[in-house]
Scaffold this motif. Structure first.
Motif, PDB file in Angstrom:
ATOM      1  N   SER A  27      57.303  26.961  15.222  1.00 48.56           N
ATOM      2  CA  SER A  27      58.708  28.276  14.053  1.00 48.56           C
ATOM      3  C   SER A  27      57.852  28.614  12.930  1.00 48.56           C
ATOM      4  N   LEU A  28      58.200  27.910  12.435  1.00 48.76           N
ATOM      5  CA  LEU A  28      57.672  26.937  11.123  1.00 48.76           C
ATOM      6  C   LEU A  28      56.233  28.178  10.164  1.00 48.76           C
ATOM      7  N   ARG A  29      55.312  27.028  11.011  1.00 53.40           N
ATOM      8  CA  ARG A  29      54.201  28.180  11.188  1.00 53.40           C
ATOM      9  C   ARG A  29      53.838  29.804  10.821  1.00 53.40           C
ATOM     10  N   LYS A  30      54.065  30.120  12.156  1.00 56.04           N
ATOM     11  CA  LYS A  30      54.528  31.294  12.584  1.00 56.04           C
ATOM     12  C   LYS A  30      54.634  32.799  11.525  1.00 56.04           C
ATOM     13  N   ARG A  31      56.051  32.154  10.411  1.00 57.30           N
ATOM     14  CA  ARG A  31      56.601  32.631  10.052  1.00 57.30           C
ATOM     15  C   ARG A  31      56.395  32.611   8.864  1.00 57.30           C
ATOM     16  N   VAL A  32      55.329  31.608   8.140  1.00 55.54           N
ATOM     17  CA  VAL A  32      54.858  31.448   6.665  1.00 55.54           C
ATOM     18  C   VAL A  32      54.086  32.685   7.120  1.00 55.54           C
ATOM     19  N   GLY A  33      53.441  32.372   8.514  1.00 53.81           N
ATOM     20  CA  GLY A  33      52.615  33.102   8.250  1.00 53.81           C
ATOM     21  C   GLY A  33      52.154  35.044   8.546  1.00 53.81           C
ATOM     22  N   LEU A  34      53.573  35.553   8.489  1.00 51.77           N
ATOM     23  CA  LEU A  34      53.382  36.298   8.328  1.00 51.77           C
ATOM     24  C   LEU A  34      53.901  37.084   6.636  1.00 51.77           C
ATOM     25  N   GLY A  73      62.673  24.305   3.721  1.00 48.81           N
ATOM     26  CA  GLY A  73      62.883  25.388   3.203  1.00 48.81           C
ATOM     27  C   GLY A  73      61.497  25.517   2.208  1.00 48.81           C
ATOM     28  N   PHE A  74      61.444  25.965   1.154  1.00 50.30           N
ATOM     29  CA  PHE A  74      59.971  25.306   0.314  1.00 50.30           C
ATOM     30  C   PHE A  74      60.216  24.946  -1.215  1.00 50.30           C
ATOM     31  N   THR A  75      59.453  24.694  -1.811  1.00 53.04           N
ATOM     32  CA  THR A  75      59.312  23.540  -2.706  1.00 53.04           C
ATOM     33  C   THR A  75      59.903  24.606  -3.484  1.00 53.04           C
ATOM     34  N   PRO A  76      59.524  25.683  -4.417  1.00 50.43           N
ATOM     35  CA  PRO A  76      59.862  26.302  -5.437  1.00 50.43           C
ATOM     36  C   PRO A  76      61.296  26.178  -5.448  1.00 50.43           C
ATOM     37  N   VAL A  80      49.937  29.017  -2.540  1.00 54.12           N
ATOM     38  CA  VAL A  80      49.485  29.744  -2.988  1.00 54.12           C
ATOM     39  C   VAL A  80      48.481  29.868  -3.721  1.00 54.12           C
ATOM     40  N   GLU A  81      47.714  31.111  -3.469  1.00 53.34           N
ATOM     41  CA  GLU A  81      46.222  31.091  -4.417  1.00 53.34           C
ATOM     42  C   GLU A  81      46.248  32.706  -4.926  1.00 53.34           C
ATOM     43  N   LYS A  82      45.745  32.392  -5.799  1.00 54.67           N
ATOM     44  CA  LYS A  82      45.850  34.182  -7.182  1.00 54.67           C
ATOM     45  C   LYS A  82      46.364  34.352  -6.802  1.00 54.67           C
ATOM     46  N   GLY A  83      48.134  33.596  -6.614  1.00 55.15           N
ATOM     47  CA  GLY A  83      49.018  34.251  -7.055  1.00 55.15           C
ATOM     48  C   GLY A  83      49.483  35.097  -5.944  1.00 55.15           C
ATOM     49  N   ASN A  84      49.176  34.700  -4.833  1.00 52.68           N
ATOM     50  CA  ASN A  84      49.485  35.221  -3.233  1.00 52.68           C
ATOM     51  C   ASN A  84      50.048  33.914  -2.308  1.00 52.68           C
ATOM     52  N   VAL A  85      50.710  34.618  -1.520  1.00 55.09           N
ATOM     53  CA  VAL A  85      51.040  33.346  -0.661  1.00 55.09           C
ATOM     54  C   VAL A  85      49.999  33.931   0.409  1.00 55.09           C
ATOM     55  N   THR A  86      49.266  32.648   1.053  1.00 53.57           N
ATOM     56  CA  THR A  86      48.137  32.563   1.938  1.00 53.57           C
ATOM     57  C   THR A  86      48.748  32.363   3.429  1.00 53.57           C
ATOM     58  N   GLY A  87      49.957  31.607   3.526  1.00 60.39           N
ATOM     59  CA  GLY A  87      49.983  32.237   4.919  1.00 60.39           C
ATOM     60  C   GLY A  87      50.400  30.690   5.190  1.00 60.39           C
ATOM     61  N   GLU A  88      50.176  29.608   4.901  1.00 63.47           N
ATOM     62  CA  GLU A  88      49.781  29.053   5.020  1.00 63.47           C
ATOM     63  C   GLU A  88      50.714  27.873   4.293  1.00 63.47           C
ATOM     64  N   LEU A  89      50.117  26.471   5.104  1.00 66.36           N
ATOM     65  CA  LEU A  89      51.426  25.687   4.359  1.00 66.36           C
ATOM     66  C   LEU A  89      50.611  23.985   4.383  1.00 66.36           C
ATOM     67  N   SER A  90      51.440  23.191   2.727  1.00 70.21           N
ATOM     68  CA  SER A  90      50.787  21.916   2.929  1.00 70.21           C
ATOM     69  C   SER A  90      51.063  20.812   2.776  1.00 70.21           C
TER      70      SER A  90
END
Length: 327
Positions: free
Chosen positions: A167-174, A216-219, A240-250
Motif C-alpha cells: 500500500s505504501l509503495r503504491k501511494r508513494v508512487g503516485l 510516514g516520512f522522515t522529513p 528526492v532527486e533534483k528537488g522532486n519526489v521520485t515516487g520511490e522509498l529507500s
C-alpha cells in the motif's frame, strides 16, 4: 437513587490539608497522598475531568458507593483535574454508568501496575493522527492532485487486500514529481495534537526519553524531533532527486513490526525498565508497538487497537496520558 448533597463540599475538603476523613456523605471517605494508599487488596479507578461542575456528579456517585473508600488528588501540572478512588477488593464501585455517561469525565480502572512519572521512562509515539492531527501522506496526495487515488489504495489496505508495504509503495508512487518545497511547507505547518507540548515538557522534566515511530516520512518526524527536542525518530525515507519526489522509498520500511522493534531498540539503548515504557497510537498498525511496550495507550483508537490497549484517550487530548502514570 443518587443523593442530592450540595456539590463541592467534598472537593473543598480534599484540596485542604486538615482532616483525614470526610464523613458528610453516606460513607466515610479517607484521604491519602498519591503513592501512599494504606490498603493493598483494593480496586482502583481514576477519574479525569476538566470542569468543576463535574465534581457534583462525582460527589453524588461517591456518596452512593455504600462502603468505606479512599481518595487522593492526582496533582499534575496541566489544566485537567484528576482523582484516584480505591475500595476494598470485595466491594464494588456502584453504578459507574453515572460517570461514564458524562461527556466531561474519563473513567479509568487501574488493572495493572502503572508506569511511574518519578522514574526514568520511555514514551514511543505514532505520528499521524496521534502526535499530529493529520495524515501526512493524504496531505501530500491532495497537493499532488492524487488524493482520491491514494484514498482508494488506503481503503484496499484497510480491507486486507494490500499489506502495509504494498500500500505504501503504491501511494508513494503516485507522488512522483511532487516538488520538495511542498514537503517543506507542510513540515512548517504541521498541526500538533493538543496536549503534545504539555506531555513532552512534563516527561522531559522528569528525565524521560521520547521518540516517534511512524509509517510516514522522515522529513516530518525529523521536524518534530528538532522542534520538540525528542530523543529519536523513525520513519520511511522518500527519495528526492533534483528537488522532486521520485515516487520511490529507500532503506528499511517502517511497518507495524518495525515500529515494535523500535521499542526494543530504545529499551536497550536507554536501559529503561520494561514497565516504564509507554507506546501510544491510533490504528491497527500500532498494535505490535503497543504490545511490545509495558503500557499501551490508544489515542482515539480504531476498534482493533482499542481492545488490546491498557488505556484509551477518547476525550480531551494528550494531557490525559499524565494521569495514566503513578507519582
Amino acid at each position: 437513587m443518587l443523593s442530592s448533597k450540595p456539590s463541592n463540599a467534598f472537593f473543598k475538603w480534599l484540596s485542604e490539608s486538615n482532616g483525614a476523613v470526610y464523613s458528610d456523605l453516606q460513607n466515610d471517605i479517607h484521604r491519602y497522598q498519591e503513592g501512599d494508599l494504606p490498603k493493598t487488596s483494593v480496586r482502583i479507578i481514576r477519574l479525569i475531568y476538566s470542569q468543576g461542575q463535574t465534581q457534583e456528579i462525582v460527589e453524588n456517585w461517591l456518596s452512593n458507593i455504600g462502603s468505606i473508600c479512599y481518595v487522593c488528588r492526582l496533582e499534575r501540572t496541566v489544566t485537567l483535574l484528576g482523582i484516584e478512588v480505591a475500595i476494598c477488593e470485595s466491594e464494588n464501585f456502584g453504578d459507574l454508568s453515572v460517570l461514564s455517561g458524562c461527556d466531561d469525565l474519563i473513567v479509568f480502572e487501574v488493572k495493572k501496575r502503572l508506569p511511574s512519572l518519578n522514574q526514568p521512562g520511555l514514551l514511543v509515539m505514532d505520528m499521524d493522527s496521534t502526535a499530529i492531527q493529520i495524515e501526512c501522506i493524504d496531505e501530500l496526495a491532495e497537493r499532488a492532485g492524487v488524493g482520491k487515488a491514494v484514498s482508494e489504495i488506503t481503503e484496499l489496505a484497510m480491507q486486507g487486500e494490500l499489506d502495509f508495504e504494498q500500500s505504501l509503495r503504491k501511494r508513494v508512487g503516485l507522488l512522483k514529481g511532487l516538488n520538495e518545497s511542498v514537503i517543506n511547507e507542510l513540515c512548517n505547518a504541521l498541526p500538533l495534537t493538543a496536549g503534545l507540548i504539555d506531555i513532552v515538557t512534563v516527561l522531559k522534566s522528569y528525565g524521560w526519553h521520547i521518540a516517534v515511530a511512524s509509517g510516514g516520512f522522515t522529513p516530518f518526524v525529523q521536524h518534530l524531533k528538532d522542534t520538540l527536542g525528542l530523543d529519536a525518530a523513525y520513519a520511511n525515507n522518500l527519495v528526492v532527486e533534483k528537488g522532486n519526489v521520485t515516487g520511490e522509498l529507500s532503506g528499511e520500511i517502517v511497518d507495524a513490526e518495525f515500529k515494535a522493534h523500535v521499542v526494543d531498540i530504545l529499551e536497550s539503548r536507554y536501559k529503561v525498565e520494561h514497565g516504564q515504557i509507554i507506546a501510544i497510537g491510533d490504528g491497527a498498525n500500532d498494535i505490535p508497538m503497543l504490545n511490545s511496550s509495558g503500557f499501551g495507550i490508544g489515542y482515539f483508537p480504531k476498534l482493533q487497537l482499542k481492545v488490546v490497549a491498557d488505556a484509551c484517550i477518547e476525550k480531551f487530548d494528550l494531557r490525559v496520558l499524565l494521569f495514566f502514570l503513578s507519582k
